[in-house]
Design a protein around this motif. Structure first.
Motif, PDB file in Angstrom:
ATOM      1  N   ILE A 175      17.556 -63.705 -22.308  1.00  0.00           N
ATOM      2  CA  ILE A 175      16.281 -62.880 -22.791  1.00  0.00           C
ATOM      3  C   ILE A 175      16.069 -63.016 -24.240  1.00  0.00           C
ATOM      4  O   ILE A 175      14.833 -63.286 -24.478  1.00  0.00           O
ATOM      5  N   LEU A 176      17.060 -63.103 -24.987  1.00  0.00           N
ATOM      6  CA  LEU A 176      16.899 -63.250 -26.469  1.00  0.00           C
ATOM      7  C   LEU A 176      16.515 -64.527 -26.958  1.00  0.00           C
ATOM      8  O   LEU A 176      15.523 -64.692 -27.760  1.00  0.00           O
ATOM      9  N   GLU A 177      16.709 -65.558 -26.267  1.00  0.00           N
ATOM     10  CA  GLU A 177      16.282 -66.916 -26.406  1.00  0.00           C
ATOM     11  C   GLU A 177      14.824 -67.026 -26.143  1.00  0.00           C
ATOM     12  O   GLU A 177      13.936 -67.540 -26.719  1.00  0.00           O
ATOM     13  N   ALA A 178      14.402 -66.249 -24.894  1.00  0.00           N
ATOM     14  CA  ALA A 178      13.009 -66.441 -24.472  1.00  0.00           C
ATOM     15  C   ALA A 178      12.050 -65.743 -25.488  1.00  0.00           C
ATOM     16  O   ALA A 178      10.774 -65.990 -25.627  1.00  0.00           O
ATOM     17  N   LYS A 179      12.514 -64.622 -26.151  1.00  0.00           N
ATOM     18  CA  LYS A 179      12.045 -63.841 -27.225  1.00  0.00           C
ATOM     19  C   LYS A 179      11.827 -64.624 -28.491  1.00  0.00           C
ATOM     20  O   LYS A 179      11.011 -64.194 -29.308  1.00  0.00           O
ATOM     21  N   GLY A 180      12.798 -65.428 -28.731  1.00  0.00           N
ATOM     22  CA  GLY A 180      12.928 -66.037 -30.003  1.00  0.00           C
ATOM     23  C   GLY A 180      13.426 -65.235 -31.019  1.00  0.00           C
ATOM     24  O   GLY A 180      13.504 -65.433 -32.234  1.00  0.00           O
ATOM     25  N   GLN A 181      14.381 -64.478 -30.662  1.00  0.00           N
ATOM     26  CA  GLN A 181      15.065 -63.423 -31.450  1.00  0.00           C
ATOM     27  C   GLN A 181      16.219 -64.087 -32.215  1.00  0.00           C
ATOM     28  O   GLN A 181      17.156 -64.698 -31.448  1.00  0.00           O
ATOM     29  N   LYS A 182      16.174 -63.687 -33.425  1.00  0.00           N
ATOM     30  CA  LYS A 182      17.459 -64.375 -34.117  1.00  0.00           C
ATOM     31  C   LYS A 182      18.817 -63.673 -33.828  1.00  0.00           C
ATOM     32  O   LYS A 182      18.687 -62.249 -33.749  1.00  0.00           O
ATOM     33  N   THR A 183      19.791 -64.382 -33.253  1.00  0.00           N
ATOM     34  CA  THR A 183      20.922 -63.578 -32.601  1.00  0.00           C
ATOM     35  C   THR A 183      22.168 -64.284 -33.159  1.00  0.00           C
ATOM     36  O   THR A 183      22.262 -65.494 -33.711  1.00  0.00           O
ATOM     37  N   LEU A 184      23.269 -63.260 -33.382  1.00  0.00           N
ATOM     38  CA  LEU A 184      24.594 -63.823 -33.815  1.00  0.00           C
ATOM     39  C   LEU A 184      25.549 -63.323 -32.560  1.00  0.00           C
ATOM     40  O   LEU A 184      25.559 -62.086 -32.014  1.00  0.00           O
ATOM     41  N   LEU A 185      26.137 -64.354 -32.185  1.00  0.00           N
ATOM     42  CA  LEU A 185      27.156 -64.097 -30.973  1.00  0.00           C
ATOM     43  C   LEU A 185      28.514 -64.406 -31.697  1.00  0.00           C
ATOM     44  O   LEU A 185      28.787 -65.320 -32.214  1.00  0.00           O
TER      45      LEU A 185
END
Length: 350
Positions: free
Chosen positions: A191-201
């Motif tokens: 979901i976050l990738e599809a939104k282009g959301q900057k993410t930290l795992l």
């Protein structure tokens, strides 16, 4: 870091009062957050040594056994580094203060774990918030996902405390912790990738490996940050091998890393290739493996850590990690000493 009137207010409180009103005023070292140069670092480090020699009983006794007095120390490399094993057996805390929070290290069944007694949590919060800002920018720009099952299961983890605060700071509805719900995490990443959301795992190594065995990714907007350690769940891997597996599994160019420990209030970060940098109030020295009082650069030695955020405990710690320090002050972590639970403890009988 959010503005608040009491940002270091509790620090000022401690500078005025001790637990007992009959004791003298406790004059604290210059606050670590003001450090912006090497000269600043040296000055605050020497102040902190003087303070901890005077007010932290375990550290004072250790220095006395080494016949080191405050009036003989004028350089950082003259400061004694307390073997990290003492956090397993002693209360290392400013005289007269009580712990606001106690953090516990992980350990296998039957082993003695470290206890870090933190008199003022604002020191920790200021440290990790400022460091994150320095290396990654505003937490509000991220969705922060924490895959830390072994830490969540045992409780008392300083890493979980930090991750929880960063998740709160992110203000992102997608941010949160994951235990064993890997299917949910896979969907969240999609979901976050599809939104282009900057993410930290942020994840413990074995759990990140579990994740990519379930699902292969091609992540373009996500930073993968491992915290190290298999926690007895998998066979230990050398760092480069672990990162090769993770880069392929997550489809990213580099794996980031966080280097911290229960006994510290500061972290170093690597943005790839296992090369770490410290925030301005933290420094790494490498000691010769055959002579703990000799320092080396450019080859593998034992890691000594100066953490000036650790004001009310001990800021000068000799770890049982092996690493290599470069001239530019970056460093690598190479592994651990053998028999790390027993080395160094014969320096002092408490």
């Amino acid at each position: 870091m959010p503005e608040k009137a009491s940002a270091i207010g509790r620090s000022f409180f401690y500078s005025l009062f001790l637990k007992s009103s009959t004791q003298p005023i406790l004059k604290l070292p210059t606050h670590f957050s003001t450090i912006s140069s090497e000269n600043d670092f040296k000055s605050v480090a020497l102040e902190t040594f003087q303070f901890q020699y005077k007010h932290v009983e375990v550290y004072r006794r250790f220095c006395q056994l080494l016949k080191v007095r405050p009036d003989t120390v004028s350089e950082i490399k003259q400061i004694p580094f307390l073997p990290i094993q003492f956090f397993k057996t002693e209360t290392i805390l400013t005289d007269g203060l009580q712990a606001e929070k106690t953090f516990n290290s992980s350990g296998t069944t039957g082993t003695i774990t470290s206890q870090h007694y933190v008199a003022d949590l604002e020191y920790y919060e200021i440290s990790f918030l400022k460091a994150f800002q320095q290396f990654y920018g505003d937490a509000k720009e991220f969705a922060i996902l924490a895959l830390l099952p072994s830490y969540l299961e045992r409780g008392g983890s300083s890493l979980v405390y930090m991750a929880n605060r960063l998740i709160s700071e992110s203000k992102n509805l997608h941010s949160g912790f994951y235990l064993n719900n890997l299917t949910e995490l896979i969907e969240k990443l999609k979901i976050l990738e599809a939104k282009g959301q900057k993410t930290l795992l942020l994840g413990v190594s074995y759990a990140l490996l579990d994740l990519i065995e379930r699902q292969k990714f091609q992540l373009k907007h996500t930073i993968i940050m491992e915290t190290g350690g298999m926690k007895g769940r998998r066979e230990e891997l050398i760092k480069s091998e672990l990162h090769d597996i993770l880069t392929e599994g997550f489809g990213v160019e580099k794996i980031h890393s966080e280097y911290g420990m229960t006994e510290l209030l500061s972290q170093a970060y690597s943005k790839g290739n296992g090369i770490y940098q410290c925030p301005p109030w933290m420094k790494i020295l490498t000691r010769d493996t055959e002579d703990a009082l000799t320092y080396i650069t450019g080859k593998t030695g034992g890691l000594n850590i100066i953490d000036l955020a650790n004001t009310h405990s001990c800021s000068f710690i000799a770890t049982q990690d092996l690493g290599k320090l470069q001239q530019d002050t970056t460093f690598e972590v190479m592994g651990r000493f053998d028999n790390s639970d027993i080395r160094g403890c014969n320096l002092m009988v408490l």
